[in-house]
Scaffold this motif. Sequence first.
Motif, PDB file in Angstrom:
ATOM      1  N   CYS A 149       0.475  -1.266   0.093  1.00  0.00           N
ATOM      2  CA  CYS A 149      -0.159  -0.289   0.255  1.00  0.00           C
ATOM      3  C   CYS A 149       0.570   1.400  -0.292  1.00  0.00           C
ATOM      4  O   CYS A 149       1.840   1.726   0.680  1.00  0.00           O
ATOM      5  CB  CYS A 149      -1.270   0.151   1.230  1.00  0.00           C
ATOM      6  SG  CYS A 149      -1.805  -1.326   0.970  1.00  0.00           S
ATOM      7  N   SER A 150       0.599   1.894  -1.110  1.00  0.00           N
ATOM      8  CA  SER A 150       0.913   3.571  -0.677  1.00  0.00           C
ATOM      9  C   SER A 150       0.737   4.653  -0.452  1.00  0.00           C
ATOM     10  O   SER A 150       0.616   5.772  -0.856  1.00  0.00           O
ATOM     11  CB  SER A 150       1.859   3.369  -2.349  1.00  0.00           C
ATOM     12  OG  SER A 150       0.962   2.996  -3.525  1.00  0.00           O
ATOM     13  N   GLY A 151      -0.708   4.657  -0.098  1.00  0.00           N
ATOM     14  CA  GLY A 151      -1.303   5.564  -0.446  1.00  0.00           C
ATOM     15  C   GLY A 151      -2.340   6.146   0.315  1.00  0.00           C
ATOM     16  O   GLY A 151      -1.656   5.359   1.459  1.00  0.00           O
ATOM     17  N   ASP A 152      -3.793   6.247   0.274  1.00  0.00           N
ATOM     18  CA  ASP A 152      -4.471   6.653   1.591  1.00  0.00           C
ATOM     19  C   ASP A 152      -5.113   5.060   2.528  1.00  0.00           C
ATOM     20  O   ASP A 152      -6.097   5.094   3.471  1.00  0.00           O
ATOM     21  CB  ASP A 152      -5.608   7.383   1.366  1.00  0.00           C
ATOM     22  CG  ASP A 152      -5.405   8.139   1.054  1.00  0.00           C
ATOM     23  OD1 ASP A 152      -4.111   8.927   1.472  1.00  0.00           O
ATOM     24  OD2 ASP A 152      -5.812   8.933   0.649  1.00  0.00           O
ATOM     25  N   ALA A 153      -4.658   3.711   2.277  1.00  0.00           N
ATOM     26  CA  ALA A 153      -4.547   2.303   2.884  1.00  0.00           C
ATOM     27  C   ALA A 153      -3.969   2.358   4.091  1.00  0.00           C
ATOM     28  O   ALA A 153      -3.700   1.286   5.166  1.00  0.00           O
ATOM     29  CB  ALA A 153      -4.748   1.633   2.144  1.00  0.00           C
ATOM     30  N   MET A 154      -2.314   3.588   3.566  1.00  0.00           N
ATOM     31  CA  MET A 154      -1.640   3.525   5.266  1.00  0.00           C
ATOM     32  C   MET A 154      -1.364   4.065   6.376  1.00  0.00           C
ATOM     33  O   MET A 154      -3.241   4.705   6.171  1.00  0.00           O
ATOM     34  CB  MET A 154      -0.564   4.318   4.417  1.00  0.00           C
ATOM     35  CG  MET A 154       0.436   3.913   3.688  1.00  0.00           C
ATOM     36  SD  MET A 154       1.848   4.518   3.239  1.00  0.00           S
ATOM     37  CE  MET A 154       1.883   5.293   2.290  1.00  0.00           C
ATOM     38  N   ARG A 155      -0.933   3.779   6.997  1.00  0.00           N
ATOM     39  CA  ARG A 155      -1.905   3.706   8.429  1.00  0.00           C
ATOM     40  C   ARG A 155      -2.465   5.180   8.795  1.00  0.00           C
ATOM     41  O   ARG A 155      -1.130   5.763   8.286  1.00  0.00           O
ATOM     42  CB  ARG A 155      -0.658   3.553   9.241  1.00  0.00           C
ATOM     43  CG  ARG A 155      -0.358   1.799   9.595  1.00  0.00           C
ATOM     44  CD  ARG A 155       0.496   2.037  10.627  1.00  0.00           C
ATOM     45  NE  ARG A 155       1.909   2.024   9.642  1.00  0.00           N
ATOM     46  CZ  ARG A 155       3.108   2.007  10.611  1.00  0.00           C
ATOM     47  NH1 ARG A 155       3.150   1.970  11.680  1.00  0.00           N
ATOM     48  NH2 ARG A 155       4.207   2.475   9.389  1.00  0.00           N
ATOM     49  N   ARG A 166       2.989  14.278   0.216  1.00  0.00           N
ATOM     50  CA  ARG A 166       1.467  15.618   1.027  1.00  0.00           C
ATOM     51  C   ARG A 166       1.503  15.946   2.881  1.00  0.00           C
ATOM     52  O   ARG A 166       1.188  16.626   3.065  1.00  0.00           O
ATOM     53  CB  ARG A 166       0.315  14.197   1.480  1.00  0.00           C
ATOM     54  CG  ARG A 166      -0.008  13.635  -0.280  1.00  0.00           C
ATOM     55  CD  ARG A 166      -1.190  14.925  -0.467  1.00  0.00           C
ATOM     56  NE  ARG A 166      -1.987  15.092  -0.351  1.00  0.00           N
ATOM     57  CZ  ARG A 166      -3.269  14.890  -0.191  1.00  0.00           C
ATOM     58  NH1 ARG A 166      -3.064  14.401  -1.727  1.00  0.00           N
ATOM     59  NH2 ARG A 166      -4.001  15.531   0.201  1.00  0.00           N
ATOM     60  N   GLY A 167       2.966  15.637   3.182  1.00  0.00           N
ATOM     61  CA  GLY A 167       3.121  15.898   4.104  1.00  0.00           C
ATOM     62  C   GLY A 167       3.025  15.761   5.009  1.00  0.00           C
ATOM     63  O   GLY A 167       2.709  16.541   6.302  1.00  0.00           O
ATOM     64  N   LEU A 168       2.011  14.329   5.358  1.00  0.00           N
ATOM     65  CA  LEU A 168       2.183  13.709   6.397  1.00  0.00           C
ATOM     66  C   LEU A 168       2.824  13.239   6.696  1.00  0.00           C
ATOM     67  O   LEU A 168       3.990  12.557   6.879  1.00  0.00           O
ATOM     68  CB  LEU A 168       1.088  12.465   6.077  1.00  0.00           C
ATOM     69  CG  LEU A 168      -0.474  12.739   4.740  1.00  0.00           C
ATOM     70  CD1 LEU A 168      -0.809  12.000   4.366  1.00  0.00           C
ATOM     71  CD2 LEU A 168      -1.602  14.163   5.230  1.00  0.00           C
ATOM     72  N   PRO A 169       2.673  13.030   8.591  1.00  0.00           N
ATOM     73  CA  PRO A 169       4.036  12.676   8.964  1.00  0.00           C
ATOM     74  C   PRO A 169       3.712  10.951   9.530  1.00  0.00           C
ATOM     75  O   PRO A 169       2.711  10.187   8.685  1.00  0.00           O
ATOM     76  CB  PRO A 169       2.951  12.611  10.697  1.00  0.00           C
ATOM     77  CG  PRO A 169       1.569  13.032  10.277  1.00  0.00           C
ATOM     78  CD  PRO A 169       1.576  13.611   9.441  1.00  0.00           C
TER      79      PRO A 169
END
Length: 134
Positions: free
Chosen positions: A6-12, A126-129
């Motif tokens: 998973c490389s998008g929004d399915a990630m934690r 996306r600059g997400l943690p």
Amino acid sequence: MPALFCSGDAMRGGRLHHNVEKHPFLGAVRTAPSYRLFSVRDAFPALLLTDRGDGASVAGELYDVSLESVRTEFLPDEPPELELTVIELDDGRSVLAVGLRPGVLEGAPAGELTEITAHGGWRAYRGLPDPDDA
């Protein structure tokens, strides 16, 4: 069971993580350095295998998911630009993933696809943690 990258929004931490969260998390991984990464409509990422020497290693997560769950829980939420494929990880393993469908890159309207390979992954773009840094 097969491993699913998973490389998008399915990630934690992602809005679609519920599609894989009940399955065993196998760890953070990276693809082999032979993929390009695109943002489609700035809504989701798309991997594309390249043989032009312009690929990179892309960050993602690996889950142990049954094929039935891939079919019934994961794929229904995937956009039409993506398809189920097999990719190579940087350790040489082959795993399931979703990638950009053939012809989408060439036929996409201007501005629909943005190459984000240089970011190394969706979270970085996306600059997400990173949950592993928390």
